[in-house]
Scaffold this active site. Structure first.
Site, mmCIF file in Angstrom:
data_model
loop_
_atom_site.group_PDB
_atom_site.id
_atom_site.type_symbol
_atom_site.label_atom_id
_atom_site.label_comp_id
_atom_site.label_asym_id
_atom_site.label_seq_id
_atom_site.Cartn_x
_atom_site.Cartn_y
_atom_site.Cartn_z
ATOM 1 N N TYR A 166 0.841 -1.212 0.000
ATOM 2 C CA TYR A 166 0.000 0.000 0.000
ATOM 3 C C TYR A 166 0.869 1.253 0.000
ATOM 4 O O TYR A 166 0.705 2.147 -0.838
ATOM 5 C CB TYR A 166 -0.875 -0.071 1.248
ATOM 6 C CG TYR A 166 -1.671 1.151 1.635
ATOM 7 C CD1 TYR A 166 -2.785 1.554 0.908
ATOM 8 C CD2 TYR A 166 -1.349 1.862 2.799
ATOM 9 C CE1 TYR A 166 -3.549 2.645 1.326
ATOM 10 C CE2 TYR A 166 -2.106 2.944 3.215
ATOM 11 C CZ TYR A 166 -3.206 3.336 2.476
ATOM 12 O OH TYR A 166 -3.959 4.410 2.901
ATOM 13 N N ALA A 167 1.811 1.315 0.947
ATOM 14 C CA ALA A 167 2.634 2.519 1.080
ATOM 15 C C ALA A 167 3.452 2.751 -0.195
ATOM 16 O O ALA A 167 3.625 3.897 -0.629
ATOM 17 C CB ALA A 167 3.560 2.380 2.292
ATOM 18 N N ALA A 169 2.676 1.798 -3.289
ATOM 19 C CA ALA A 169 1.791 2.260 -4.372
ATOM 20 C C ALA A 169 1.400 3.725 -4.144
ATOM 21 O O ALA A 169 1.377 4.526 -5.088
ATOM 22 C CB ALA A 169 0.550 1.376 -4.446
ATOM 23 N N LYS A 170 1.121 4.075 -2.897
ATOM 24 C CA LYS A 170 0.769 5.469 -2.597
ATOM 25 C C LYS A 170 1.964 6.392 -2.874
ATOM 26 O O LYS A 170 1.794 7.512 -3.374
ATOM 27 C CB LYS A 170 0.372 5.612 -1.127
ATOM 28 C CG LYS A 170 -1.005 5.050 -0.786
ATOM 29 C CD LYS A 170 -2.111 6.033 -1.103
ATOM 30 C CE LYS A 170 -3.396 5.719 -0.366
ATOM 31 N NZ LYS A 170 -4.555 6.446 -0.900
ATOM 32 N N LEU A 216 -10.029 0.596 15.057
ATOM 33 C CA LEU A 216 -11.216 1.096 15.762
ATOM 34 C C LEU A 216 -12.357 0.083 15.669
ATOM 35 O O LEU A 216 -12.960 -0.295 16.676
ATOM 36 C CB LEU A 216 -11.654 2.434 15.143
ATOM 37 C CG LEU A 216 -13.043 2.922 15.546
ATOM 38 C CD1 LEU A 216 -13.062 3.388 16.994
ATOM 39 C CD2 LEU A 216 -13.508 4.053 14.631
ATOM 40 N N CYS A 218 -12.152 -3.070 14.835
ATOM 41 C CA CYS A 218 -11.780 -4.355 15.458
ATOM 42 C C CYS A 218 -12.091 -4.312 16.951
ATOM 43 O O CYS A 218 -12.710 -5.234 17.500
ATOM 44 C CB CYS A 218 -10.289 -4.642 15.277
ATOM 45 S SG CYS A 218 -9.829 -5.159 13.627
ATOM 46 N N GLY A 235 0.649 -4.730 21.230
ATOM 47 C CA GLY A 235 -0.007 -3.397 21.260
ATOM 48 C C GLY A 235 0.965 -2.276 21.550
ATOM 49 O O GLY A 235 0.584 -1.240 22.119
ATOM 50 N N ASP A 317 4.819 -3.805 11.084
ATOM 51 C CA ASP A 317 4.067 -2.637 11.551
ATOM 52 C C ASP A 317 4.877 -1.347 11.420
ATOM 53 O O ASP A 317 6.104 -1.367 11.417
ATOM 54 C CB ASP A 317 3.670 -2.843 13.021
ATOM 55 C CG ASP A 317 2.373 -2.120 13.374
ATOM 56 O OD1 ASP A 317 1.915 -1.288 12.575
ATOM 57 O OD2 ASP A 317 1.831 -2.406 14.456
HETATM 58 P P1 NAD Z 1 -12.899 3.795 2.773
HETATM 59 O O1 NAD Z 1 -12.518 2.400 2.459
HETATM 60 O O2 NAD Z 1 -13.912 4.033 3.829
HETATM 61 O O3 NAD Z 1 -13.402 4.532 1.475
HETATM 62 C C1 NAD Z 1 -12.897 4.286 0.202
HETATM 63 C C2 NAD Z 1 -14.073 4.280 -0.753
HETATM 64 O O4 NAD Z 1 -13.573 4.138 -2.074
HETATM 65 C C3 NAD Z 1 -15.039 3.123 -0.519
HETATM 66 O O5 NAD Z 1 -16.359 3.605 -0.391
HETATM 67 C C4 NAD Z 1 -14.880 2.247 -1.755
HETATM 68 O O6 NAD Z 1 -16.107 1.630 -2.162
HETATM 69 C C5 NAD Z 1 -14.423 3.253 -2.790
HETATM 70 N N1 NAD Z 1 -13.622 2.673 -3.860
HETATM 71 C C6 NAD Z 1 -12.464 1.994 -3.734
HETATM 72 N N2 NAD Z 1 -11.982 1.682 -4.947
HETATM 73 C C7 NAD Z 1 -12.871 2.177 -5.850
HETATM 74 C C8 NAD Z 1 -12.909 2.194 -7.265
HETATM 75 N N3 NAD Z 1 -11.934 1.671 -8.017
HETATM 76 N N4 NAD Z 1 -13.961 2.792 -7.859
HETATM 77 C C9 NAD Z 1 -14.954 3.375 -7.120
HETATM 78 N N5 NAD Z 1 -14.953 3.388 -5.777
HETATM 79 C C10 NAD Z 1 -13.916 2.803 -5.159
HETATM 80 O O7 NAD Z 1 -11.544 4.569 3.123
HETATM 81 P P2 NAD Z 1 -11.349 5.991 3.835
HETATM 82 O O8 NAD Z 1 -10.925 5.783 5.227
HETATM 83 O O9 NAD Z 1 -12.517 6.844 3.543
HETATM 84 O O10 NAD Z 1 -10.073 6.544 3.070
HETATM 85 C C11 NAD Z 1 -10.168 7.473 2.014
HETATM 86 C C12 NAD Z 1 -8.781 7.768 1.486
HETATM 87 O O11 NAD Z 1 -7.958 8.289 2.551
HETATM 88 C C13 NAD Z 1 -8.035 6.568 0.931
HETATM 89 O O12 NAD Z 1 -7.322 6.965 -0.200
HETATM 90 C C14 NAD Z 1 -7.064 6.175 2.033
HETATM 91 O O13 NAD Z 1 -5.923 5.553 1.516
HETATM 92 C C15 NAD Z 1 -6.762 7.516 2.661
HETATM 93 N N6 NAD Z 1 -6.370 7.345 4.068
HETATM 94 C C16 NAD Z 1 -7.294 7.320 5.055
HETATM 95 C C17 NAD Z 1 -6.880 7.174 6.368
HETATM 96 C C18 NAD Z 1 -7.852 7.202 7.502
HETATM 97 O O14 NAD Z 1 -7.413 7.377 8.644
HETATM 98 N N7 NAD Z 1 -9.155 7.051 7.247
HETATM 99 C C19 NAD Z 1 -5.555 7.008 6.682
HETATM 100 C C20 NAD Z 1 -4.621 6.999 5.649
HETATM 101 C C21 NAD Z 1 -5.054 7.195 4.348
HETATM 102 N N1 UDP Z 2 -4.226 -3.548 15.739
HETATM 103 C C1 UDP Z 2 -4.417 -4.249 16.950
HETATM 104 N N2 UDP Z 2 -5.545 -4.987 17.105
HETATM 105 C C2 UDP Z 2 -6.520 -5.067 16.149
HETATM 106 C C3 UDP Z 2 -6.337 -4.342 14.930
HETATM 107 C C4 UDP Z 2 -5.170 -3.595 14.758
HETATM 108 O O1 UDP Z 2 -3.576 -4.218 17.865
HETATM 109 O O2 UDP Z 2 -7.531 -5.740 16.386
HETATM 110 C C5 UDP Z 2 -3.036 -2.681 15.584
HETATM 111 C C6 UDP Z 2 -2.235 -2.832 14.291
HETATM 112 O O3 UDP Z 2 -1.314 -3.902 14.391
HETATM 113 C C7 UDP Z 2 -1.537 -1.474 14.223
HETATM 114 C C8 UDP Z 2 -2.585 -0.514 14.804
HETATM 115 O O4 UDP Z 2 -3.482 -1.344 15.553
HETATM 116 O O5 UDP Z 2 -0.427 -1.481 15.085
HETATM 117 C C9 UDP Z 2 -3.372 0.300 13.782
HETATM 118 O O6 UDP Z 2 -3.949 -0.550 12.844
HETATM 119 P P1 UDP Z 2 -5.005 -0.080 11.737
HETATM 120 O O7 UDP Z 2 -5.607 -1.308 11.163
HETATM 121 O O8 UDP Z 2 -5.972 0.885 12.284
HETATM 122 O O9 UDP Z 2 -4.178 0.621 10.585
HETATM 123 P P2 UDP Z 2 -2.780 1.347 10.429
HETATM 124 O O10 UDP Z 2 -2.718 2.469 11.402
HETATM 125 O O11 UDP Z 2 -1.703 0.313 10.689
HETATM 126 O O12 UDP Z 2 -2.815 1.800 9.011
#
Ligand code: NAD
Ligand code: UDP
Length: 365
Positions: A166-167, A169-170, A216, A218, A235, A317
């Site tokens: 993921y990281a 690709a981003k 959250l 989980c 943890g 992690d």
């Molecule tokens: P999410 O999974 O709740 O929302 C992503 C949405 O994109 C979903 O509704 C999914 O159906 C839609 N989607 C995915 N691929 C698609 C496609 N090809 N075509 C159409 N729809 C598609 O995720 P989120 O938490 O809302 O995250 C949004 C963005 O923020 C993401 O890019 C994520 O990487 C980034 N991000 C979020 C967090 C966070 O704390 N929430 C942390 C790091 C990065």
């Molecule tokens: N984690 C955990 N218990 C769970 C799910 C996640 O201890 O049931 C930990 C995970 O290993 C990471 C942190 O919680 O250290 C945050 O995980 P999250 O899935 O929210 O995403 P991340 O911050 O790693 O992108």
């Protein structure tokens, strides 16, 4: 004043739905939204300011459906992605496709039409901290672990660990944006979110989704089902938890202050919301007791589990994520306002109200 036309890819997700709520409430925007699901925005489907396209966005559909809309818009928010760690490990191909291959054409089109691309990347592009590789593994030196947008090197583990799919690709997506900016003048804003928490995040397994959500959901599932909260690898990992409304404030400020936000990368996180995952579990037990009036939550079982057992082979992690947020403060006048306790109180109330009643759990007040 005419309304600005904004595209939101991923408008039906956690962040997208909160952004859609806020933009529609302002009355200043016309949204063209794309997502495969719409449950989280269903209340807006009749709104004249939202045109919803229930469609998967990838390089092929981008050509035919999206391009004419991009040509006429003011800004494009790109939020659609596979973004839960369990998927990075179990489905690395899908993760890379979703976060780069399905999406890179979007950058080409924005470049061709000189449109402003506002992209949610991730704080995970920083990877692990330099501190974690220093003997004694300590965090005495802020320079070795605080993350600064334009200075901090990216320290990811080996490519054999799928966690980094993921990281990586981003990070490539970010590089492609920078490349188009440099060669073709495409305006952009890149956001690196730090664990945004709030209502509608992910799903509760067995109720409205399957698989392993983010931490959250989980921990909430464990509290709702009377099962142990599981601490991955003890943890000990730290995260900085940020309330979604504060995060959406930042996104709106970016749109409203283009001079400050264009062609910049921003960390969007709450330095005051830092906890280890063990501390988070303990705080969530306390918060559950407080909002339901049930003291038994204070003793809710917590157990440890290895990352490999919980996620599968190839999990590694991020040890700690502390954002430097000076850029968002100075350019956008943004700062996170909501404390961790308040974030958990509001968010967990939502989960108990929406999923708890079936198990006889009600909230107070
Ligand atoms: P999410 O999974 O709740 O929302 C992503 C949405 O994109 C979903 O509704 C999914 O159906 C839609 N989607 C995915 N691929 C698609 C496609 N090809 N075509 C159409 N729809 C598609 O995720 P989120 O938490 O809302 O995250 C949004 C963005 O923020 C993401 O890019 C994520 O990487 C980034 N991000 C979020 C967090 C966070 O704390 N929430 C942390 C790091 C990065
Ligand atoms: N984690 C955990 N218990 C769970 C799910 C996640 O201890 O049931 C930990 C995970 O290993 C990471 C942190 O919680 O250290 C945050 O995980 P999250 O899935 O929210 O995403 P991340 O911050 O790693 O992108």
């Amino acid at each position: 004043m005419s309304k600005k036309k904004v595209i939101i890819l991923g408008c039906g997700g956690f962040v997208g739905s909160h952004l859609t709520d806020r933009m529609l409430a302002s009355g200043k925007y016309q949204i063209e939204g794309w997502d495969v699901s719409y449950d989280k925005i269903s209340q807006h489907l009749g709104n004249d300011d939202l045109t919803f396209h229930q469609q998967y966005v990838d390089a092929a559909t981008t050509y035919s459906e999206l391009e004419p809309v991009i040509a006429e818009c003011d800004a494009v928010f790109s939020l659609a992605a596979v973004c839960t760690p369990a998927q990075y490990v179990a489905s690395p191909v899908k993760t890379i496709q979703s976060n780069f291959i399905d999406a890179y054409k979007l950058i080409d089109f924005c470049a061709e039409h000189r449109k402003w691309l506002i992209h949610t990347s991730t704080c995970e592009v920083y990877g692990r901290t330099l501190s974690s590789y220093v003997p004694e593994d300590n965090y005495d030196n802020l320079d070795l672990y605080e993350q600064r947008e334009d200075e901090t090197p990216l320290v990811m583990g080996p490519t054999t660990n799928h966690r980094w799919s993921y990281a990586t690709a981003k990070a490539l997506f970010e590089r492609y944006i920078f490349a188009h900016n440099a060669e073709n003048g495409m305006p952009f804003t890149i956001i690196r979110p730090y664990n945004w928490f709030g209502a509608r995040m992910d799903f509760i397994p067995g109720r409205d989704g399957d698989g392993i959500p983010r931490v959250l959901a989980c921990f909430m599932t464990a509290l709702l089902d009377g099962k142990p909260m599981q601490l991955v690898d003890g943890g000990e990992a730290y995260r900085t938890i940020t309330y979604i409304d504060d995060a959406v404030d930042a996104l709106m400020l970016m749109l409203e202050k283009p001079k400050g936000s264009k062609n910049q990368v921003f960390n969007v996180g709450n330095r005051g919301g830092e906890v280890t995952m063990r501390e988070l579990a303990l705080l969530m037990r306390e918060t559950a007791a407080e909002i339901t009036g049930r003291d038994e939550f204070l003793e809710h079982p917590i157990e440890e589990i290895s990352g490999e057992k919980f996620y599968g082979e190839g999990y590694e992690d991020c040890d700690r994520r502390v954002p430097d947020v000076k850029k968002a403060e100075s350019r956008l006048d943004w700062k996170a306002k909501t404390s961790l306790r308040e974030t958990l109180r509001i968010t967990m109330k939502y989960y108990f109200d929406n999923y708890g009643r079936a198990s006889g759990i009600n909230t107070q007040g």
